[in-house]
Structures are given as structure tokens and as C-alpha cells.
Design an enzyme around this catalytic site. Structure first.
Site, short mmCIF file in Angstrom:
data_model
loop_
_atom_site.label_atom_id
_atom_site.label_comp_id
_atom_site.label_asym_id
_atom_site.label_seq_id
_atom_site.Cartn_x
_atom_site.Cartn_y
_atom_site.Cartn_z
N TYR A 46 7.31 -6.43 -21.22
CA TYR A 46 8.64 -6.47 -20.60
C TYR A 46 9.34 -5.14 -20.84
O TYR A 46 9.35 -4.62 -21.96
CB TYR A 46 9.45 -7.61 -21.22
CG TYR A 46 10.91 -7.64 -20.80
CD1 TYR A 46 11.30 -8.31 -19.64
CD2 TYR A 46 11.90 -7.02 -21.56
CE1 TYR A 46 12.62 -8.36 -19.25
CE2 TYR A 46 13.23 -7.05 -21.18
CZ TYR A 46 13.58 -7.72 -20.03
OH TYR A 46 14.90 -7.76 -19.65
N GLU B 264 14.98 -4.05 -14.21
CA GLU B 264 14.10 -4.86 -15.05
C GLU B 264 12.71 -4.94 -14.42
O GLU B 264 12.58 -5.25 -13.24
CB GLU B 264 14.69 -6.27 -15.20
CG GLU B 264 13.86 -7.19 -16.10
CD GLU B 264 14.47 -8.58 -16.18
OE1 GLU B 264 15.11 -8.89 -17.20
OE2 GLU B 264 14.31 -9.35 -15.20
#
Length: 390
Positions: free
Chosen positions: A113, A201
Site C-alpha cells: 500500500y 492512493e
């Protein structure tokens, strides 16, 4: 302003961020053609059919399907396109899928991530990363916050290569993946800054079995206040994904955000609007919206603002709270009258006016024949509208 995944990836490619081969589709016919195109370009047999909505958790909601061949992919596209997709971020009402992204399947070894956002506590952009990438990152952040790594970006130096190397080490990257992480992060930071993002993101950032890094997903939110610098990006806005009232408010340059309460608010000035919402809650009510008509609002703007408030079926009362400095109280009063005469008034209306032309504004309302409840001050107005809305 939120972007769809396919739009975000198109922007990231400009900055050299590697993404899968993908084609957006806005109909079933386009999806069929996209499936053939992706399979041809990738040279593989696996494609992924992804719903495109402004919400996360699409995979868990059934909006992402991995297909081992074109026939399965076409069936998946027909199932997903037009569905009412419900995820944790859409709420129980869900969102209707009006576009798809058809992508090549990848041979994935690891998922991590990576995200960039503004840390308001320090006033700096912060890079966040975690070895626990994928669908459960929200759970990781809630239950194991120590697994979310952070690297702030100093405004004087910008993002430095050693920070990427440090993150790569903490993420247990090695070989080609560790080497590739440095230019990957440099490109990601450059995209965030130059596009004036408030969020960028990548979840997951995948490491293929060949050791290459690929942004498998891209969630980008642009700062509305910087869109005047990016006229081309304004064209990426998808009004079908936004609250219709907020879209209407934008036409009149009104700052409007829909909330879940029952008391509509029309206020001039963001600070006063926040204070108005607070005092409504203090007296036991719940605001239905944030609405700042601004300091230089016209009768037309005020009329539009009032119509937007009354279009919300949840509203059980309206509180107009104006402190006239640049804004004149008679302008507010005239705008309210025009709006009420056009759309009617079926809920209690409390008005507190103070400042420039206040006596004229009060006189206009008093002589209008409308059932307007005057308030002596903000607290008095909040008490009255909370009681009347019940």
C-alpha cells in the site's frame, strides 16, 4: 474532485508510473471491444473487469471480477455494468455502475500500500506505506496503526531518494523491486504535487513475479481550490457520482455540502456557518447541510441557495443566519422572498439578521406576509428552529 480509477491511471502514465494495460468502457458493446483489445495488447488470456465508481471496497461488493478468458469476461461485464454496487463507502443505497475498466491480468507476487496526502497537523505532504496492501488496509489502519509507515516531505527539500530507499527497506523489498521503488515513488510524488492532489492512493501497488512494480489501482482526489490551474482536469468531473444539490450549488459558486440532519442552514461566511452548525447541535438539532452564500452574494445566489435547501426532503426547518458586513441584509431578505414565492414554504423558517441594512432587511421580511420567525441572536435562532423542526 474525485476521479475514477481509469482517469487516475491515465494521469499517472504521464508521469511515468507503470499501470496495467487497460481500456475504459461506457457500454456493453464498448466492454466487449475492450476485452478483445486488452487481450490482444497484453498477449495474455486473463482480464479483469472493474466497476468504476467513486468508492472503495469494490472487490468485496462484487464489482471486480477476474476472468480467465474472453467469454467469462463478457459475462462478468454484463453482470457488473448497470448494477447497484454497495460497498462500505457507498452506504446502503449503493451506486449504479455506469462505466467499466477492462484490464490485463497480472502475475502478482506481492501487494503493498502506498498513498500521499496532506498531514494537516504538520502542514506537510506525507507519504504513507504498508506491507499489508490490498482490500483490508482500512482494518490494518484501525487495528494495527504501527504497520502504516510514514515519511513526511520537507517543503524546502522535497522528496529525497533516501526516503524511498528507507521505505523500501522497511517494506522488505529487495532486488529489482527495491531498485524500482525509488523512481516509482519519485514519479508518484511529482504527480501528487503537480496535479494539486489532496489524496493519491495506490492500493495495491503490486510486485509481479518478474520483480516489476505496477499501480494496480489508483484513487485520486484533486483539490477543488486549485482547479483554476487545471482546466483540462475539470473536464474529468463525473456529475453522476456527485450529490445533485452540490452540482447545482457549484453553478452559483456556493459552498454547499449535504449532511444527514433535518435543519437546513443558510449562512454567509465559512466560520459563521461552522458556528451555526455547532450551535444547532448544542441545542439538540442536527444540521442538514453546510451552506456558505459568501460575502458578495446576489439575490440570484440567495434564491438558488434557498431552493437547494428546500429540495432536500429531509429538511424539517430552515435557519437563515446572516451577519452583514460586505453582505447586505436586504439582499438576503429579497432572495428569501423570491425563493419562497417560487418554491413555497412548507417548513418553519427562522431568520436572524444583523449588520449592514439590517433594519431594511427585517422590514422586508416583516411586510412580506410570510410566516417568518425572527431571532434576536444566533442562540435564540438555534433554539427556535430546533423546537419548531420537532
Amino acid at each position: 474532485m474525485k476521479l475514477h480509477e481509469h482517469q487516475g491511471k491515465q494521469l499517472l502514465v504521464r508521469y511515468g508510473v507503470p499501470v496495467p494495460i487497460g481500456v475504459p468502457a461506457f457500454s456493453i458493446a464498448e466492454a466487449d471491444a475492450a476485452i478483445d483489445e486488452v487481450l490482444t495488447k497484453s498477449g495474455g488470456s486473463v482480464v479483469v473487469v472493474k466497476a468504476q465508481i467513486h468508492a472503495g471496497g469494490r472487490g468485496k461488493g462484487g464489482g471486480v471480477k477476474v476472468a480467465k478468458d474472453a467469454t467469462i469476461a463478457r459475462a462478468a461485464a454484463r453482470k457488473i455494468f448497470g448494477m447497484q454496487l454497495i460497498t462500505l463507502q457507498t452506504g446502503p443505497e449503493g451506486k449504479k455502475v455506469g462505466r467499466l475498466l477492462i484490464e490485463q491480468g497480472l502475475d502478482i507476487a506481492r501487494e503493498i500500500y502506498v498513498a500521499l496526502t496532506l498531514d494537516r497537523a504538520t502542514g506537510r505532504i506525507v507519504v504513507m506505506a504498508s506491507a499489508e496492501g490490498g482490500m483490508d488496509i482500512e482494518e490494518v489502519a484501525a487495528s494495527h496503526p504501527e504497520k502504516i509507515l510514514r515519511q513526511p516531505i520537507h517543503p524546502a527539500t522535497g522528496w529525497l531518494p533516501y526516503q524511498a530507499r528507507d521505505l523500501a527497506k522497511q517494506l522488505d523489498l529487495d532486488g529489482d523491486a527495491a531498485k524500482g521503488f525509488v523512481p516509482f515513488m519519485a514519479a508518484l510524488v511529482r504527480a501528487y504535487v503537480e496535479l494539486d492532489c489532496s489524496l493519491l492512493e495506490v492500493n495495491p501497488l503490486v510486485i509481479t513475479k518478474a520483480g516489476t512494480l505496477v499501480a494496480l489501482d489508483a484513487k485520486i482526489t484533486l483539490d477543488d481550490n486549485a482547479l483554476f490551474r487545471h482546466k483540462d482536469l475539470e473536464e474529468l468531473r463525473d456529475p453522476t457520482e456527485e450529490d445533485p444539490a452540490e452540482v447545482e450549488a457549484r453553478k452559483y459558486d456556493l459552498s454547499y455540502i449535504a449532511l444527514d440532519g433535518k435543519i437546513g442552514c443558510m449562512v454567509n461566511g465559512a466560520g459563521l456557518a461552522m458556528a451555526t452548525m455547532d450551535i444547532i447541535k448544542h441545542y439538540g438539532g442536527e444540521p442538514a447541510n453546510f451552506l456558505d452564500v459568501g460575502g458578495g452574494a446576489t439575490t440570484e445566489k440567495v434564491t438558488a441557495a434557498f431552493k437547494i435547501i428546500t429540495s432536500d426532503p429531509q429538511v424539517r426547518g430552515i435557519f437563515v443566519n446572516i451577519f452583514g458586513g460586505i453582505m447586505k441584509c436586504d439582499t438576503i431578505a429579497n432572495g428569501v422572498l423570491v425563493a419562497v414565492r417560487e418554491v413555497g414554504l412548507e417548513v418553519p423558517l427562522v431568520v436572524r439578521l444583523e449588520g449592514t441594512n439590517v433594519e431594511l432587511g427585517r422590514k422586508i421580511l416583516a411586510e412580506s406576509g410570510l410566516n417568518v420567525v425572527p431571532a434576536s441572536d444566533m442562540a435564540d435562532g438555534a433554539r427556535k428552529i430546533v423546537e419548531l423542526s420537532r
